[in-house]
Each structure stands twice: as C-alpha cells, then as structure tokens.
Scaffold this motif. Structure first.
Motif, PDB file in Angstrom:
ATOM      1  N   THR A   1     -74.810 -92.515 124.005  1.00 23.43           N
ATOM      2  CA  THR A   1     -73.747 -91.653 123.640  1.00 23.43           C
ATOM      3  C   THR A   1     -72.555 -92.576 124.704  1.00 23.43           C
ATOM      4  N   ASP A   2     -73.115 -93.415 125.407  1.00 23.49           N
ATOM      5  CA  ASP A   2     -72.085 -94.218 126.432  1.00 23.49           C
ATOM      6  C   ASP A   2     -71.835 -95.304 125.668  1.00 23.49           C
ATOM      7  N   LEU A   3     -70.528 -95.864 125.740  1.00 18.23           N
ATOM      8  CA  LEU A   3     -70.258 -96.999 125.049  1.00 18.23           C
ATOM      9  C   LEU A   3     -70.777 -98.246 125.570  1.00 18.23           C
ATOM     10  N   LYS A   4     -70.836 -98.325 126.924  1.00 19.60           N
ATOM     11  CA  LYS A   4     -71.524 -99.600 127.693  1.00 19.60           C
ATOM     12  C   LYS A   4     -73.043 -99.558 127.225  1.00 19.60           C
ATOM     13  N   ARG A   5     -73.640 -98.478 127.051  1.00 20.58           N
ATOM     14  CA  ARG A   5     -75.121 -98.680 126.878  1.00 20.58           C
ATOM     15  C   ARG A   5     -75.330 -98.840 125.313  1.00 20.58           C
ATOM     16  N   ILE A   6     -74.539 -98.385 124.448  1.00 18.56           N
ATOM     17  CA  ILE A   6     -74.744 -98.826 122.987  1.00 18.56           C
ATOM     18  C   ILE A   6     -74.544-100.455 122.932  1.00 18.56           C
ATOM     19  N   LEU A   7     -73.485-100.772 123.630  1.00 17.30           N
ATOM     20  CA  LEU A   7     -73.200-102.359 123.595  1.00 17.30           C
ATOM     21  C   LEU A   7     -74.489-102.989 124.211  1.00 17.30           C
ATOM     22  N   ALA A   8     -74.965-102.345 125.190  1.00 18.47           N
ATOM     23  CA  ALA A   8     -76.107-103.022 126.119  1.00 18.47           C
ATOM     24  C   ALA A   8     -77.416-103.214 124.911  1.00 18.47           C
ATOM     25  N   TYR A   9     -77.468-101.841 124.345  1.00 16.25           N
ATOM     26  CA  TYR A   9     -78.767-102.200 123.225  1.00 16.25           C
ATOM     27  C   TYR A   9     -78.492-103.129 122.210  1.00 16.25           C
ATOM     28  N   THR A  10     -77.139-103.161 121.758  1.00 14.56           N
ATOM     29  CA  THR A  10     -76.969-103.920 120.606  1.00 14.56           C
ATOM     30  C   THR A  10     -76.990-105.542 120.868  1.00 14.56           C
ATOM     31  N   THR A  11     -76.957-105.391 122.215  1.00 18.77           N
ATOM     32  CA  THR A  11     -77.015-106.934 122.929  1.00 18.77           C
ATOM     33  C   THR A  11     -78.551-107.277 123.060  1.00 18.77           C
ATOM     34  N   VAL A  12     -79.373-106.379 123.417  1.00 19.06           N
ATOM     35  CA  VAL A  12     -80.658-106.610 123.236  1.00 19.06           C
ATOM     36  C   VAL A  12     -81.131-107.078 121.676  1.00 19.06           C
ATOM     37  N   ASN A  13     -80.437-106.186 120.823  1.00 18.23           N
ATOM     38  CA  ASN A  13     -80.702-106.420 119.379  1.00 18.23           C
ATOM     39  C   ASN A  13     -80.390-107.944 119.038  1.00 18.23           C
ATOM     40  N   ALA A  14     -79.125-108.442 119.707  1.00 16.37           N
ATOM     41  CA  ALA A  14     -78.799-109.537 119.311  1.00 16.37           C
ATOM     42  C   ALA A  14     -79.518-110.913 119.904  1.00 16.37           C
TER      43      ALA A  14
ATOM     44  N   ASN B   1     -79.812-104.785 110.932  1.00 19.85           N
ATOM     45  CA  ASN B   1     -78.371-104.703 110.676  1.00 19.85           C
ATOM     46  C   ASN B   1     -77.825-103.482 109.988  1.00 19.85           C
ATOM     47  N   ILE B   2     -78.633-102.508 109.302  1.00 20.61           N
ATOM     48  CA  ILE B   2     -78.157-101.235 108.899  1.00 20.61           C
ATOM     49  C   ILE B   2     -77.935-100.349 110.329  1.00 20.61           C
ATOM     50  N   PHE B   3     -78.661-100.578 111.318  1.00 23.56           N
ATOM     51  CA  PHE B   3     -78.368 -99.988 112.482  1.00 23.56           C
ATOM     52  C   PHE B   3     -77.312-100.427 113.304  1.00 23.56           C
ATOM     53  N   LEU B   4     -76.939-101.709 113.207  1.00 27.32           N
ATOM     54  CA  LEU B   4     -75.707-102.354 113.796  1.00 27.32           C
ATOM     55  C   LEU B   4     -74.582-101.784 113.382  1.00 27.32           C
ATOM     56  N   VAL B   5     -74.502-101.765 111.874  1.00 28.22           N
ATOM     57  CA  VAL B   5     -73.333-101.145 111.140  1.00 28.22           C
ATOM     58  C   VAL B   5     -73.106 -99.639 111.682  1.00 28.22           C
ATOM     59  N   VAL B   6     -74.118 -98.864 111.994  1.00 27.93           N
ATOM     60  CA  VAL B   6     -74.044 -97.697 112.241  1.00 27.93           C
ATOM     61  C   VAL B   6     -73.427 -97.519 113.821  1.00 27.93           C
ATOM     62  N   ALA B   7     -73.864 -98.648 114.520  1.00 21.59           N
ATOM     63  CA  ALA B   7     -73.515 -98.725 116.094  1.00 21.59           C
ATOM     64  C   ALA B   7     -72.021 -98.985 116.038  1.00 21.59           C
ATOM     65  N   ALA B   8     -71.773 -99.862 115.194  1.00 17.87           N
ATOM     66  CA  ALA B   8     -70.293-100.293 115.301  1.00 17.87           C
ATOM     67  C   ALA B   8     -69.365 -99.191 114.745  1.00 17.87           C
ATOM     68  N   ALA B   9     -69.657 -98.385 113.816  1.00 17.53           N
ATOM     69  CA  ALA B   9     -69.009 -97.347 113.385  1.00 17.53           C
ATOM     70  C   ALA B   9     -68.986 -96.159 114.576  1.00 17.53           C
ATOM     71  N   MET B  10     -70.113 -95.744 115.159  1.00 24.72           N
ATOM     72  CA  MET B  10     -70.173 -95.023 116.342  1.00 24.72           C
ATOM     73  C   MET B  10     -68.991 -95.356 117.345  1.00 24.72           C
ATOM     74  N   MET B  11     -68.948 -96.703 117.645  1.00 22.54           N
ATOM     75  CA  MET B  11     -68.135 -96.989 118.810  1.00 22.54           C
ATOM     76  C   MET B  11     -66.513 -97.167 118.519  1.00 22.54           C
ATOM     77  N   THR B  12     -66.359 -97.235 117.022  1.00 23.20           N
ATOM     78  CA  THR B  12     -64.750 -97.078 117.021  1.00 23.20           C
ATOM     79  C   THR B  12     -64.220 -96.073 116.228  1.00 23.20           C
ATOM     80  N   ILE B  13     -65.157 -95.520 115.159  1.00 25.23           N
ATOM     81  CA  ILE B  13     -64.471 -94.633 114.371  1.00 25.23           C
ATOM     82  C   ILE B  13     -63.803 -93.280 114.944  1.00 25.23           C
ATOM     83  N   LYS B  14     -65.047 -92.624 115.734  1.00 23.41           N
ATOM     84  CA  LYS B  14     -64.685 -91.430 116.352  1.00 23.41           C
ATOM     85  C   LYS B  14     -63.587 -91.455 117.755  1.00 23.41           C
ATOM     86  N   PRO B  15     -64.047 -92.673 118.377  1.00 18.45           N
ATOM     87  CA  PRO B  15     -63.210 -92.709 119.976  1.00 18.45           C
ATOM     88  C   PRO B  15     -61.831 -93.003 119.449  1.00 18.45           C
TER      89      PRO B  15
END
Lengths: 772, 138
Positions: free
Chosen positions: A291-304, A414-428
């Motif tokens: 739920t923390d923006l930076k932690r979402i980014l960190a895990y997607t960095t792990v993905n990258a 990549n489906i999860f990445l799309v979800v993560a990208a949406a999570m970080m922008t749409i609601k905030p």
C-alpha cells in the motif's frame, strides 16, 4: 575516463563545503559536473557506435596484473549516460527535496561519491578495479540508506543491504581471482577475446556460481531480493537513483558484461532463466500486496531486475535486444515514478495509496507526468514502455527452450505490472482522498523538483514516438557488446498485427479487469500480509540473531572478567602450543653446559630464586611486587654478564617502570582479603613449572641448534655499508626492520589509548552507560 | 599524595640530568647501545618521578602537550620519515642519508632513521606517560 571518475570523487569532497557556502543553489551548482560528464559521454556516442571500444590504462599494481584500466563500449556508454544524466536530475531534485536539512552537505558527499563509484564500476576495464568500485557502491549505498541514522529502521535496513550485497561482493572477489587464474588476465579487453578458454576450464563451474552469487545479491534476485524493499528507508532521491536506475542494475551490468566470457553454457542459461523468471513473477505479484507507493515501486523494480536477468538467460539475439531496450525503458519510467512518489510524500505527508486521492487538482503537472510514466510502465502505446514490452514478448516467443511456458510467466508478470501502475496513479491522482488527508499543506512544486520527473517522463514519450533517436546509435552498440557479434537493434511502434501485439492487448485487458475488481486487490494485500513473515527476510533475521547470540555466548565464556584466569589461560595455551612440536617430533639436541660457573653468577641465580620464593610467599602485594622487581634486576645483571648491554639497559628501565606502575595500581587496591585456595595454588604451580621447564628446553634447544645462521654474518657485514650504523640491534630496529617497528609503535600508542580509556571508566560512569 | 621536600629537592637536581641522559641515549643509538626506545623510557620514568614529587598537575603543565599528542606526533614523524624515500623512488622506509661536515667538530651523517627513531622516542614517552599519569590521578 579516469578523470571523469576522479572528478566525481573530488566534487563529493567539496560538496559539504559548497552546501554551507550556498545552501540554496548548491543542487544546481553540483549538478553541473554530472551534466558536463553526460555531455562528454554523449560526445563519445559516435566513436563508440563505430564498434571500437575506447581503452585507457594506468599501471597500478602492475606485478599482479592490476591496472586502473577503463573500457568504454556500447554497454558501458549506455550505463554511463544513465548514471550521469539521471544523476544530474537527482542532484537538482535532492537540493529541493532536502532543502533546509542540516545534513544536506553530508548527503551530497555520499550521493556524489556513489555516482563516482558507479561510473567507475561501469567504465572499469580491469576486474579488480571493477571490484573496488563495486564495493564502493555497496558502502555508499549503506550510508545513503542509513542517512536518517537516528531512526532504528534506517540503520537496520542499511545494515541489511550492506550485509547482503557485501556478502555477495566476497563471492564476486573469489570469482574474479578465479577468472584471473583461469583466463590469465584481469583485463576485460583480454578476457573478452578468449571466451572459449574459460568455458573449457575446470574452474568454470565455480566461477559461474560465484559470479551469480555476487550479481544476484546486488541485483536483488530471489531469494536475495528482500533487502531492496527495506532499502526504501532511504530518502526518495536515493531510492530513485541507487535502488532503481543505477546500483541495483550493477549485477545485471556485470552479467551482461561477462556474457561473452562466461555465457552459453547450460549452467549459466538455466541459472539466469530460473532466478530471473522467479524474481520477475514474484516481484510483480508482491507489488500488488503493498500500500506504500515506494514499496510498490521497490517490488516492481525487483520485477524489472528479474526481467533483465531472465532475458540475459534466454541469451538469443532478440532477447539481448529486449534486455537493452527494457533497461532504458525501465530507467525512464521508474526514475520518474520514484521522484513523483517523493513529491507526493513531500506535499501530503503520506505515501499510503489508501489515503491518497484527488491530487490532480493540487498538482496537475505532476499528475500528467505520473500518468505518462505509469502508461509507459503498463506498456501502452505510444510510450516507450509499449515498445519495451513488445520486444520482450517477441524475444520470449522465440526462446529456444520452453517458450510456451516462459511466455505465460512473462504475460502474467506484465499483467501484474499493469495493475501496479494503475494502483499507483488512478486512485492517488484521480480518486477520492481519505477524509483526514492534509489538503492544504505542501510547499508548492518547484522547478528543481519537477525537472527530473518531467524530463524522464517526456523522454519516455519522445523515444516512444521516435525510437530511431536511440536504436541505431545507442542501443545497437550496447547490444553488440553483450552479444559479441554484429547485430542491429531496430525499434518501431507498429509492427503490424502479430503475436506480441495480441499478447499486449491481452495483458492490458486482463490488467484492467483485475484492477477494477477491488476484491482481487484486497485479497492480494491479505496474502501479502500473511506471507510476508515467511520470506527470506525471516532467514536473514534468524541468521543475524544467531550470529549475535553466538558472539554473546563465546564472549561470556572467554571474557569472564577474572584477571588471574586470563593469565592462566594465556600461559596454558602458550605452553600447550609450544610443547606440541616437541611432543610430535621428539626433543631436538640440547646444548650441554660445559663452562665453569662463576661465583657471582651463582650469587645472581640464588638471588633470583630467593626473590621468586619471596614473591610467592609474600603476604602483601607490595612485597610481592618488589620481589618481582628484584627478579627483573637479577636478569638484567645476567644480560650484562653475557655481553648484552642494550638488553640489560632496557630491562632495568622496564623493570623500574613496571614497579612504578604496579605501585600506582596497588595504591588503589585493598590489601589481600583472602589468599588463593590450595587447589588453585597447585594448579598455578603446575602451569608455572611447566612454563619454566618449556622455556628452559627452548633456550637449550636454541643453543644446541648451533649458530649457523647467515643472518648474523649479514647484519655484521651490512650494518655500516647499508645503513650507516654501528649498533646492530638499533640498526635492525630503525632501518632493516623499520616496518615492524612502525607497526609496534602504532600498537604501543593504541595500547596506551586503550588503557587510558579503560581507566577513565569509573564504576559509577559505566553503570549509567550500560543502562542507555 | 603528600609532597615530600626531600624528594622534591632531589628531583629538581635529578631531572635535568636524567633528561640529558635520555637525550644522550637516544642520540647515541645507531652507533652504540641506546636508541629511541630506551631513551623514551628513561624520559618517561623521569617525568613520572616529577609527578611523584610535584603532583600530576604540575607534570602535565611542564609537558605542555597531552601525552596522546606525543603519540600522534611520534607516529606521524615515523611515518613521514618513511615517506621521504618515496621521493627518490626507493621503497617505503628506505633510509636516506645526508653527510654533514662540521669542520673541526667532525663529520656526521644525518638520515631519516634518526627521524624515525625520534618518532619511536616520542611514542614511547607519550604512551607510557598517558598510562602512568592517568593512574597517578587524572
């Protein structure tokens, strides 16, 4: 190139001073150097694109094959541009982000040192040089994660990152030494020419495993990924720079760099494929539980990072193209998103996506930039992220092994990445805020803080629209460096309707369906929370606390605090070790005493014996010590008698000072309260006797061995001609063995400081210390 | 510690001689038994005698610098004397010598080992006195 690295370190040293002088403009001023360096590397594009690497070398420890060599080819150039270009943006951003922080100077010192180290790492042309810069990046990362060193969590995260990456660094050092043995050189330019040699070498397996350990820890591959989300304790500019764009890619860089040397075997391919695929999938999946923006980014960095390793593992021409393209794509969108997360945090005081909302009205520009970056992350045309995803799908579909299985993994991630990208922008940015969100605070978004995300997000759009800007000049040389053959990266937004495009559409559709079903995300968060305590983090904690418990246990046993027992143990160990050779090999020939014993020698010997007896029997400490002094003086008399005046002189003075010391100590001690028990006396007597006997045997054995040493002749002859001295002992001390003496006086000084420090701990003080 | 008049008076006469002895021992090293280590120990013993006679406070005054400063200076000097040889391309700590002529007074050689030994001398004084003075009362 050497100067480009050195200039960064020089600037780092000046940074605190500059910040004190001009606190407001320091960010802009300090950014001039990385900006200038990126222009310099930009100027190198044309010559590197011709395919000839630029090589520079300065001897360092030439007898061991260690040179300060630098090697600039397409791969290093791409990294160097990212490091200096993004570096300049980060430096400017940090000046505004940390404005008014009393520690800003220190921050810049660490950050710019890191930049120098990272630049050195990617430019290094010698494995040992590379290793040193590698370790420097780990150390500067440690300081930067622990920047808020008053907070327990920061210190723990910094230590964790250091232990994991430096532990991998040790494996890497071993790997480099083995490569040096197997390949005959530490120079990259030499090693890159002789790939097959290492491949057939018996050490090959060990080398690959050690290299992988080093790279997987640095680049946060499963199961070593846990340090990266913890490292989000660092200030956001650091997370953006070190923990997404540059340092964590060092492992990927090294894997890519060594691909022509070590790649191609089944061991290499399968290790990279499996670790990369697992990391790619787990990173993306775990991001959804945050739920923390930076932690979402960190895990997607792990993905990258997993994706990059995965692509290098596939190792085909198209996979390497995809890796290079994705490297650039990821740096652009992830750098922008991290910096935006920092802005959001700065303005609202929270990074919790459950509370954030409606930021578009407060910062429309940032909302637009965030959308651009997130669209790129989700892989939506015309952003460069779309091209990145297309090339990845293309490469995976063409994979030589298990293509149909791997493509499922890639699409899922990549489906999860799309979800993560949406999570970080749409609601905030476009949703509704929690009622308690601070709606007015904030300092307004300055130009300095917006420049970074703006340029990075805009570059993502620009490269997406005009991929020809980078593909031939920047990406092709980089791909050639990894592939070690001529290859051409050709990018286009539109390839016609083909399998990757269908998969892309599928990915997007599935991603949005998952995102719109809130229940799915809630369940993901729940699962994340439930699984988190079982991750490798737990093993890390367990092993660290086991280590500390072990240290405590052995300290309790060894450091019991009884002085007499310390002495007992020290002597007993020396006696045992000294006796072992005699026991194993029998006694050497002992000298036989033939000379007539003189009368006064007998007197001295009797004096020493009497004094020793007196010391043992004395009922007071003072009496015992004076008796010990008599023993020492007696020994000094023997030295004089046998022609060793300097020893005698030293012995006299040492004995005097020892007695003074003892008297000073005893002055503070109470008189004997109780004498030692009978059993401990017998024990001490046994040790003392054994020590005396062993010493006697040593002396007799040394005399019996004869004096055929060539050293005596050497010193007797060379003392004057070589060292212009006449007293052999002194000349040995200050000239022939001066290095030893230097070490000894350093120890003496330290011992003095240590004793003084111990004496300053008075009982009252130490108690209050222990409490705190 | 109560001051003793006899000890104080004796110390006043003994100190210069003991310190001279210390310097003498230090200087004659390299040619004859002596050297920085012994010289430093004699000096340290001398200062502790002074501390017995006049109290630690007075001793710290006549030392002017804190004993640990002596340690630092000594280490720097020893290290610096080793660096001199780097300027001529010799390995670290190679002795460098300069022959000096003093006409009627005779000739002697001055070299970096003398500086090195001075470093040893200072470290020995500093480390020993740091401990002794601390023990004798702050």
């Amino acid at each position: 190139m050497l100067w480009s690295v050195l200039s960064a370190f020089a600037l780092a040293l000046c940074a605190p001073w500059l910040v004190r002088l001009r606190p407001a403009e320091s960010g802009w001023i300090l950014a001039l150097l990385p900006a200038a360096l990126s222009l310099y590397f930009f100027g190198q594009i044309t010559s590197v694109a011709l395919g000839v690497p630029v090589v520079e070398s300065t001897p360092w420890v030439a007898q061991f094959g260690i040179y300060l060599s630098f090697y600039l080819d397409g791969l290093s150039l791409l990294f160097a541009l990212l490091i200096t270009g993004v570096g300049a943006l980060i430096v400017v951003y940090a000046g505004s982000y940390l404005a008014g922080d009393a520690q800003l100077g220190r921050f810049y010192l660490y950050l710019i040192s890191f930049m120098g180290a990272m630049l050195g790492l990617v430019l290094a042309g010698n494995l040992i040089t590379l290793f040193i810069f590698w370790e420097l990046t780990s150390i500067s990362s440690y300081f930067l994660i622990g920047f808020r060193h008053r907070e327990e969590a920061s210190r723990a995260a910094a230590l964790q990152a250091l232990l994991v990456t430096a532990g991998g660094g040790l494996a890497l050092m071993a790997a480099f030494v083995l490569i040096g043995i197997a390949g005959g050189s530490f120079e990259l330019s030499v090693l890159l020419q002789q790939g097959d040699l290492l491949f057939a070498h018996p050490l090959y397996g060990a080398i690959v495993i050690l290299v992988l350990l080093g790279c997987f820890t640095k680049s946060a591959q499963v199961p070593f990924h846990f340090w990266l989300p913890s490292a989000m304790q660092a200030p956001t500019p650091v997370s953006a720079y070190l923990h997404s764009v540059t340092m964590v890619k060092a492992g990927v860089y090294l894997l890519a760099r060594l691909s022509p040397v070590l790649g191609g075997s089944a061991l290499w391919q399968w290790s990279l494929l499996s670790a990369g695929a697992l990391t790619m999938l787990l990173g993306a999946a775990m991001a959804l539980g945050q739920t923390d923006l930076k932690r979402i980014l960190a895990y997607t960095t792990v993905n990258a990072l997993g994706t990059l390793v995965f692509l290098l593992g596939i190792g085909t021409e198209t996979a390497i193209h995809a890796a290079i393209v994705f490297l650039l794509v990821h740096s652009l969108y992830k750098g922008a998103l991290f910096l935006i997360a920092g802005i959001v945090d700065h303005e609202t005081g929270t990074r919790d996506i459950r509370r954030l909302g409606g930021l578009v009205t407060r910062m429309p520009l940032i909302a637009a930039l965030a959308s651009l970056a997130a669209l790129s992350m989700a892989g939506i045309p015309p952003l460069v992220g779309f091209i990145g995803k297309e090339t990845i799908y293309h490469a995976v579909l063409e994979a030589p092994v298990a293509a149909s299985f791997l493509i499922v993994l890639a699409v899922l991630a990549n489906i999860f990445l799309v979800v993560a990208a949406a999570m970080m922008t749409i609601k905030p940015f476009f949703g509704t805020a929690a009622s308690d969100l601070d709606a007015h605070g904030g300092h307004g978004v300055s130009a300095a803080i917006a420049a970074g995300p703006f340029l990075l997000a805009a570059a993502g759009l620009l490269v997406g629209l005009f991929p020809a800007l980078v593909d031939a000049r920047l990406l092709t040389p980089a791909a050639e460096a990894i592939f070690a053959q001529a290859t051409i990266v050709k990018l286009a937004l539109w390839h016609g309707i083909n399998a990757p495009l269908v998969l892309s559409a599928l990915t997007l559709a599935a991603g949005f369906v998952l995102y719109s079903r809130g229940a799915f995300l809630a369940r993901a968060a729940q699962w994340g929370g439930r699984l988190a305590p079982w991750g490798p983090d737990r093993w890390y904690r367990a092993s660290v606390s086991a280590l500390l418990a072990g240290a405590r246990a052995q300290t309790r046993v060894l450091q019991h605090g009884y002085l007499s027992l310390y002495i007992f143990v020290a002597f007993a160990v020396v006696i045992l070790l000294g006796a072992i050779p005699f026991w194993l090999q029998g006694l050497p020939p002992l000298a036989v005493w033939t000379e007539q014993v003189q009368f006064f020698e007998l007197i001295i010997a009797l004096l020493i014996l009497a004094a020793a007896a007196a010391a043992i029997r004395s009922p007071s400490r003072l009496g015992a010590i004076v008796s010990m002094g008599v023993i020492g003086y007696g020994i000094a008399l023997i030295f004089i008698e046998f022609g060793a005046p300097d020893l005698a002189m030293t012995q006299f003075i040492i004995e005097t000072i020892t007695v003074i010391l003892f008297v000073l100590v005893i002055y503070r001690l109470p008189s004997y309260v109780e004498l030692s028990s009978r059993s401990s006396r017998i024990r001490d007597a046994l040790v003392a006797t054994a020590g005396g006997v062993l010493m006697t045997v040593f002396v007799l054995a040394a005399l019996g061995a004869g004096t055929e040493s060539r050293l005596i002749d050497f010193f007797a002859e060379e003392t004057y001609p070589a060292a212009r001295g006449r007293d052999i002992v002194n000349v040995i001390l200050v000239d022939f063995r001066a290095m030893d003496t230097l070490g000894e006086i350093a120890v003496l000084g330290l011992a003095g400081a240590g004793v003084v420090a111990l004496l300053r701990i008075r009982p009252g003080k130490s108690a209050s210390r222990r409490k705190s | 510690m109560r001051q003793s008049l006899i000890l104080a008076t004796a110390t006043r006469y003994l100190m210069p001689m003991l310190l001279l002895l210390s310097v003498f021992l230090f200087l004659r090293g390299h040619y004859l038994p002596g050297g920085g280590f012994i010289g430093g120990l004699v000096a340290a013993a001398t200062f502790s005698l002074h501390a017995f006679a006049y109290g630690v406070k007075r001793t710290r005054q006549i030392l002017r610098l804190h004993p640990r400063t002596y340690v630092g200076l000594g280490l720097l000097l020893a290290l610096g004397s080793g660096l001199v040889s780097l300027t001529t391309g010799d390995p670290f700590l190679t002795g460098q010598w300069e022959a000096l002529q003093f006409g009627a007074l005779g000739d002697f050689d001055l070299g970096t080992p003398l500086l090195f030994d001075l470093g040893v001398y200072l470290v020995v004084i500093g480390a020993t006195l740091a401990i002794l003075l601390e023990l004798e009362g702050g």
